[in-house]
Scaffold this motif. Sequence first.
Motif, short mmCIF file in Angstrom:
data_model
loop_
_atom_site.label_atom_id
_atom_site.label_comp_id
_atom_site.label_asym_id
_atom_site.label_seq_id
_atom_site.Cartn_x
_atom_site.Cartn_y
_atom_site.Cartn_z
N ALA A 267 50.10 34.72 30.66
CA ALA A 267 49.15 35.06 29.60
C ALA A 267 47.78 34.49 29.91
O ALA A 267 47.66 33.46 30.58
N LEU A 268 46.76 35.19 29.43
CA LEU A 268 45.39 34.73 29.58
C LEU A 268 45.18 33.49 28.71
O LEU A 268 45.59 33.43 27.56
N GLU A 269 44.55 32.48 29.29
CA GLU A 269 44.39 31.21 28.59
C GLU A 269 43.23 31.23 27.60
O GLU A 269 43.24 30.49 26.61
N THR A 270 42.24 32.05 27.85
CA THR A 270 41.04 32.00 27.02
C THR A 270 40.58 33.41 26.66
O THR A 270 40.63 34.32 27.48
N GLU A 271 40.14 33.56 25.43
CA GLU A 271 39.62 34.85 24.97
C GLU A 271 38.33 35.21 25.69
O GLU A 271 37.96 36.39 25.76
N ALA A 272 37.65 34.24 26.25
CA ALA A 272 36.38 34.50 26.92
C ALA A 272 36.55 35.39 28.14
O ALA A 272 35.61 36.05 28.58
N SER A 273 37.77 35.42 28.71
CA SER A 273 38.02 36.25 29.89
C SER A 273 38.45 37.67 29.53
O SER A 273 38.77 38.46 30.42
N TYR A 274 38.49 37.96 28.24
CA TYR A 274 38.83 39.32 27.81
C TYR A 274 37.68 39.85 26.96
O TYR A 274 37.48 39.44 25.82
N ASP A 275 36.90 40.76 27.55
CA ASP A 275 35.71 41.28 26.89
C ASP A 275 36.11 42.27 25.79
O ASP A 275 36.94 43.15 26.04
N PRO A 276 35.54 42.16 24.59
CA PRO A 276 35.91 43.07 23.50
C PRO A 276 35.50 44.51 23.75
O PRO A 276 35.96 45.41 23.06
N ASP A 277 34.64 44.73 24.74
CA ASP A 277 34.21 46.09 25.06
C ASP A 277 34.88 46.66 26.29
O ASP A 277 35.22 47.85 26.34
N THR A 278 35.10 45.83 27.32
CA THR A 278 35.59 46.35 28.60
C THR A 278 36.93 45.77 29.05
O THR A 278 37.46 46.18 30.08
N GLY A 279 37.49 44.83 28.29
CA GLY A 279 38.80 44.32 28.62
C GLY A 279 38.79 43.16 29.60
O GLY A 279 37.83 42.38 29.65
N LEU A 280 39.84 43.04 30.39
CA LEU A 280 40.03 41.90 31.28
C LEU A 280 39.00 41.92 32.41
O LEU A 280 38.79 42.93 33.08
N ALA A 281 38.35 40.78 32.62
CA ALA A 281 37.32 40.67 33.65
C ALA A 281 37.97 40.28 34.98
O ALA A 281 38.44 39.16 35.14
N VAL A 282 38.04 41.24 35.91
CA VAL A 282 38.57 40.96 37.25
C VAL A 282 37.68 41.65 38.26
O VAL A 282 36.98 42.61 37.96
N ASP A 283 37.70 41.15 39.49
CA ASP A 283 36.99 41.81 40.59
C ASP A 283 37.86 42.95 41.07
O ASP A 283 39.07 42.77 41.29
N GLU A 284 37.26 44.12 41.23
CA GLU A 284 38.02 45.31 41.57
C GLU A 284 38.27 45.44 43.07
O GLU A 284 37.49 44.97 43.89
N ILE A 285 39.37 46.10 43.40
CA ILE A 285 39.66 46.48 44.77
C ILE A 285 39.96 47.97 44.77
O ILE A 285 40.40 48.52 43.76
N PRO A 286 39.72 48.69 45.88
CA PRO A 286 40.03 50.11 45.91
C PRO A 286 41.53 50.32 45.76
O PRO A 286 42.34 49.72 46.46
#
Length: 742
Positions: free
Chosen positions: A715-734
Amino acid sequence: MTNKHIAHVKLKPEGTWNEPHLLSDHLFGTAELASAFVGVFSSAKWGKLLGLMHDSGKSTERWQEYLNKKSGYGQADAHLEGKPNTVDHSTPSAKLAEELLGKCPGRFLAYCIAGHHAGLPNWSNEGPHGQSSLSYRFSKTDTSGISEEVKIIAKTERPGGFPWAFDGKCLDLPLWIRMLFSCLVDADYLDTEKYMEIEKSNKRGDYLTLKELLPFFNTHMAEVTQNAQKTNVNELRNGILSDCRKAAKMQPGIFSLTVPTGGGKTLSSLAFALEHAVTFGMDRVIYVIPYTSILEQNADVFRKALGDEQVVEHHSNIDEDGSTIKSCLAAENWDAPIIVTTSVQFFESLFAAKPGRCRKLHNIANSVVVLDEAQLIPVEYLYPVIQTIDLLQRNYNVTFVISTATQPALECRVDFKEFKGLPPGSIREIISDVPKLYRELKRVDVELPTDYQTARTLDDIKNDLLRDPAVLCVVSDRKSCRDLYQLMPSGTYHLSALMCGQHRSDIIEEIKQKLADGTPIRVISTQLVEAGVDLDFPVVYRALAGLDSIAQAAGRCNREGKLPIGRTVVFIPPKKSPPGILRKAAETTNTLFINGIADPLSHENFEKYFSRLYWSANSLDKYGIIELLKPDPDECGIQFRSAAEKFKIIDDTQQKSVLVPYGKGKELITILKKTGPERWLLRKLQRYTVNVYQNDFSALLLKGLISEITPGIFALETEASYDPDTGLAVDEIPFNPDKFIL
């Protein structure tokens, strides 16, 4: 068999023992159930013999001593394989089948018996599963300890001939074995449950029949028709419904339902399925849907028509892969009249090895299966999927409905002789005049790029989008979606699979409301919005993609026909589609456009498109599933476990699930930390899960942003890492980001 042989034991709440579940009762009880299940596909004697033999190894003195030693008398899960210090009873039981019946057919039953707790094994002892293979296990066991009374019972039963002549070059025999396995596993669990959990057992099967449900559906449809506005689109939908009702009287087989988006396929296909099933005495209707967002939407529609209790959703496998009785019983066995499940769940189960995944398979027999948005069948697995569809239709009395606006080309064709599809002419169309329907339901003009070589910049695309007050823009990957969204003005909506299911549903409802109110609205989305999501924009932009994706995006434009004509704009994006089949799809479409197809939405273009796409694919059986399952002629060897591991529409070695504290998710995660993984809780938490790729998961873990709150669940530890507009903040890969969201 004497009463000294025990199959299971159970403690009463006050600590005293119930009367034991005698092995004789369990074998005959399982045999009776398995025989009934297998009888649906003309194999009743085989099912009976499986039931009588599956636990014969429990009659050995060693196993009986083990059961009694565990806790003074026994313990509830003492019969399961794979636990430390347990005594193997299934391998001797399997070897007995081969000794009594010979290599063929004894080995066919041996696979089922050996795997009824641990899963269908490979035959070959080579590779990582060597010590769990049937050949290795046979080399380490014998049947000398099995009670002579058990052997006598087994000897008196003979299965007779095979239900049909098997084709040794295809998936026919391994599918039949897996179906036998399904019947045995379900029968074993149900008979055990009747002893272990009588209250749960008594609650099973409390459903109406399809014949009883049909009048409820007809009443609902009469109300829907009466309350609908008198528009041209609704008149056409009534015609589609009428065609479905007429076609339902046709003989079982494989049908196509070719209807443009917005044509009302959901209820019309249910009308066909119910009336066809009732006409031909079928037991259930199974809807197979690629995206959970569509699944939940359609399940709600079915509940309104048929009642809440008659529809079962099955799209979570978060807790069904264990091998304990508790976790296996938690997975549905599809004994309800209406099943709504994901493409992942359906197709992966058809090639699975684990008991929990296979248990439900026998209930596919004698059913109507609707493959919604069938164009999304993954190309890498197309051959084994097509072959299995054909076998289920021919041998298990399954009617398939291939339902989509963009029909895939699944039949063999003269111009593509290498394609091993369905026999020509085997698919019958439900709609009486498809070309006419497409002409009459035309609500959109598609604008194609003037230059197929030059990509547009995100800034250019943004400026185009700002010219329209209500517009949807669909791109092919998460990163492009987020990058374009960040260029847009405040108030723009974002949709991608980095948002949990509940978050996406909430946003879609907001979008629908603004569209209904006529409020200006702009949405940037990945392709998850394309199939089956009921949005109606006046203007849609679509990054160049497969022709089916472009048509699906256009289906979100002027959906209800309120405008004289809608506008869908195809553009060349700055970033190519993700590598693999998505890129090949875009390139195939580009070629068709350059060659000058007149109308991209014309239905006859899709056969050309899919034929070219299949021809360009590296393989339609990329992982060699058919070869792994093709029986070895000398040893009757089949590699069940290896095939199951390779048939993964979602590669769980590359993805991990993360629970996110969106909305009620935060409260549910807190409960999970306190109480542990109870089934009801895990089901609810599915709505608050985001799937991320392995490298993103590792990065989140390394940064301390996620933690393991119970074994195997993060589970995600902090709400700060889940944006209310775009969701989970991760670096994308193809990667292929949104296909087949579970």
